[in-house]
Design a protein around this motif. Structure first.
Motif, PDB file in Angstrom:
ATOM      1  N   ASN A 189       0.829  -1.210   0.000  1.00  8.40           N
ATOM      2  CA  ASN A 189       0.000   0.000   0.000  1.00  8.40           C
ATOM      3  C   ASN A 189       0.867   1.265   0.000  1.00  8.40           C
ATOM      4  O   ASN A 189       0.575   2.232  -0.701  1.00  8.40           O
ATOM      5  CB  ASN A 189      -0.944   0.008   1.210  1.00  8.40           C
ATOM      6  CG  ASN A 189      -2.037  -1.027   1.092  1.00  8.40           C
ATOM      7  OD1 ASN A 189      -2.344  -1.514   0.004  1.00  8.40           O
ATOM      8  ND2 ASN A 189      -2.623  -1.398   2.235  1.00  8.40           N
ATOM      9  N   LEU A 190       1.937   1.238   0.789  1.00  9.61           N
ATOM     10  CA  LEU A 190       2.835   2.387   0.867  1.00  9.61           C
ATOM     11  C   LEU A 190       3.496   2.647  -0.489  1.00  9.61           C
ATOM     12  O   LEU A 190       3.581   3.792  -0.940  1.00  9.61           O
ATOM     13  CB  LEU A 190       3.887   2.151   1.946  1.00  9.61           C
ATOM     14  CG  LEU A 190       4.895   3.269   2.163  1.00  9.61           C
ATOM     15  CD1 LEU A 190       4.194   4.557   2.595  1.00  9.61           C
ATOM     16  CD2 LEU A 190       5.919   2.857   3.203  1.00  9.61           C
ATOM     17  N   LEU A 191       3.940   1.586  -1.156  1.00  6.06           N
ATOM     18  CA  LEU A 191       4.548   1.749  -2.474  1.00  6.06           C
ATOM     19  C   LEU A 191       3.557   2.319  -3.486  1.00  6.06           C
ATOM     20  O   LEU A 191       3.898   3.196  -4.277  1.00  6.06           O
ATOM     21  CB  LEU A 191       5.100   0.413  -2.980  1.00  6.06           C
ATOM     22  CG  LEU A 191       6.420  -0.033  -2.365  1.00  6.06           C
ATOM     23  CD1 LEU A 191       6.776  -1.446  -2.820  1.00  6.06           C
ATOM     24  CD2 LEU A 191       7.539   0.918  -2.747  1.00  6.06           C
ATOM     25  N   HIS A 192       2.331   1.829  -3.429  1.00  5.06           N
ATOM     26  CA  HIS A 192       1.299   2.355  -4.339  1.00  5.06           C
ATOM     27  C   HIS A 192       1.043   3.835  -4.065  1.00  5.06           C
ATOM     28  O   HIS A 192       0.918   4.631  -5.006  1.00  5.06           O
ATOM     29  CB  HIS A 192       0.000   1.543  -4.222  1.00  5.06           C
ATOM     30  CG  HIS A 192       0.075   0.196  -4.846  1.00  5.06           C
ATOM     31  ND1 HIS A 192       0.260  -0.008  -6.191  1.00  5.06           N
ATOM     32  CD2 HIS A 192      -0.006  -1.042  -4.294  1.00  5.06           C
ATOM     33  CE1 HIS A 192       0.288  -1.296  -6.450  1.00  5.06           C
ATOM     34  NE2 HIS A 192       0.132  -1.956  -5.312  1.00  5.06           N
ATOM     35  N   LEU A 193       0.976   4.207  -2.799  1.00  5.57           N
ATOM     36  CA  LEU A 193       0.769   5.622  -2.465  1.00  5.57           C
ATOM     37  C   LEU A 193       1.942   6.482  -2.958  1.00  5.57           C
ATOM     38  O   LEU A 193       1.741   7.576  -3.484  1.00  5.57           O
ATOM     39  CB  LEU A 193       0.585   5.793  -0.953  1.00  5.57           C
ATOM     40  CG  LEU A 193      -0.749   5.350  -0.379  1.00  5.57           C
ATOM     41  CD1 LEU A 193      -0.726   5.410   1.148  1.00  5.57           C
ATOM     42  CD2 LEU A 193      -1.867   6.246  -0.921  1.00  5.57           C
ATOM     43  N   MET A 194       3.155   5.976  -2.788  1.00  2.00           N
ATOM     44  CA  MET A 194       4.329   6.721  -3.240  1.00  2.00           C
ATOM     45  C   MET A 194       4.309   6.882  -4.758  1.00  2.00           C
ATOM     46  O   MET A 194       4.612   7.951  -5.287  1.00  2.00           O
ATOM     47  CB  MET A 194       5.617   6.008  -2.811  1.00  2.00           C
ATOM     48  CG  MET A 194       5.914   6.122  -1.326  1.00  2.00           C
ATOM     49  SD  MET A 194       7.312   5.106  -0.815  1.00  2.00           S
ATOM     50  CE  MET A 194       8.629   5.805  -1.768  1.00  2.00           C
ATOM     51  N   GLN A 195       3.942   5.820  -5.462  1.00  2.00           N
ATOM     52  CA  GLN A 195       3.904   5.889  -6.924  1.00  2.00           C
ATOM     53  C   GLN A 195       2.834   6.859  -7.400  1.00  2.00           C
ATOM     54  O   GLN A 195       3.034   7.597  -8.354  1.00  2.00           O
ATOM     55  CB  GLN A 195       3.646   4.499  -7.508  1.00  2.00           C
ATOM     56  CG  GLN A 195       4.840   3.575  -7.388  1.00  2.00           C
ATOM     57  CD  GLN A 195       4.522   2.145  -7.810  1.00  2.00           C
ATOM     58  OE1 GLN A 195       3.363   1.794  -8.014  1.00  2.00           O
ATOM     59  NE2 GLN A 195       5.555   1.327  -7.935  1.00  2.00           N
ATOM     60  N   GLN A 196       1.687   6.873  -6.721  1.00  2.00           N
ATOM     61  CA  GLN A 196       0.594   7.748  -7.139  1.00  2.00           C
ATOM     62  C   GLN A 196       0.878   9.207  -6.812  1.00  2.00           C
ATOM     63  O   GLN A 196       0.499  10.102  -7.557  1.00  2.00           O
ATOM     64  CB  GLN A 196      -0.716   7.304  -6.485  1.00  2.00           C
ATOM     65  CG  GLN A 196      -1.224   5.980  -7.012  1.00  2.00           C
ATOM     66  CD  GLN A 196      -2.390   5.429  -6.195  1.00  2.00           C
ATOM     67  OE1 GLN A 196      -2.809   6.030  -5.219  1.00  2.00           O
ATOM     68  NE2 GLN A 196      -2.899   4.276  -6.606  1.00  2.00           N
ATOM     69  N   SER A 197       1.552   9.456  -5.700  1.00  2.00           N
ATOM     70  CA  SER A 197       1.779  10.844  -5.300  1.00  2.00           C
ATOM     71  C   SER A 197       3.058  11.414  -5.912  1.00  2.00           C
ATOM     72  O   SER A 197       3.266  12.619  -5.892  1.00  2.00           O
ATOM     73  CB  SER A 197       1.846  10.947  -3.778  1.00  2.00           C
ATOM     74  OG  SER A 197       2.958  10.229  -3.293  1.00  2.00           O
ATOM     75  N   SER A 198       3.905  10.581  -6.455  1.00  2.00           N
ATOM     76  CA  SER A 198       5.174  11.047  -7.016  1.00  2.00           C
ATOM     77  C   SER A 198       4.955  11.619  -8.407  1.00  2.00           C
ATOM     78  O   SER A 198       4.266  11.026  -9.235  1.00  2.00           O
ATOM     79  CB  SER A 198       6.161   9.882  -7.086  1.00  2.00           C
ATOM     80  OG  SER A 198       7.315  10.290  -7.776  1.00  2.00           O
TER      81      SER A 198
END
Length: 134
Positions: free
Chosen positions: A36-45
């Motif tokens: 979930n953290l990786l997905h959030l980082m990818q979406q917000s980056s």
């Protein structure tokens, strides 16, 4: 009726099963949280593509980075060795000049002996020919 040792071993395996289940649940939750953290980082980056390529690029360059490190570690020894060879070469220059002069002298002697050997042949050939009449 079950014997006391059978009951004890049954409760022991029950506790082991419960402990394994708890560890499995914790690992699953950790994996899910990381995902979930990786997905959030990818979406917000703003550079999502670069973020996803980052681990692959680093893994691809790991061997090259290690090799570069090894080369850099060896550089002082290589420089020292080259310096010693250059120093030896500079000390050999007078000897090289002497060898060069000896070779030149040998060549000169051989050329002069060859030219002297050909000179009598030419004289004998000119002596056998009749003089030209003009």
């Amino acid at each position: 009726m079950a014997s006391p040792t059978a009951a004890a071993s049954g409760s022991s395996s029950s506790r082991e099963g419960t402990a394994k289940a708890m560890v499995f649940d914790q690992i699953s939750q950790t994996i899910q949280s990381t995902s979930n953290l990786l997905h959030l980082m990818q979406q917000s980056s703003p550079s999502q593509v670069q973020l996803t390529k980052l681990p692959k690029n680093l893994l691809a360059k790991t061997t090259m980075i290690k090799n570069t490190g090894q080369v850099l570690e060896q550089m002082p020894q290589v420089i020292s060795s080259l310096d010693a060879h250059v120093e030896n070469g500079l000390q050999s220059v007078p000897h090289l000049r002497t060898v060069s002069q000896l070779l030149a002298n040998m060549e000169s002697c051989q050329l002069s002996s060859l030219s002297q050997a050909h000179l009598p042949e030419k004289e004998s050939q000119t002596a056998k020919q009749p003089p030209e009449v003009n």
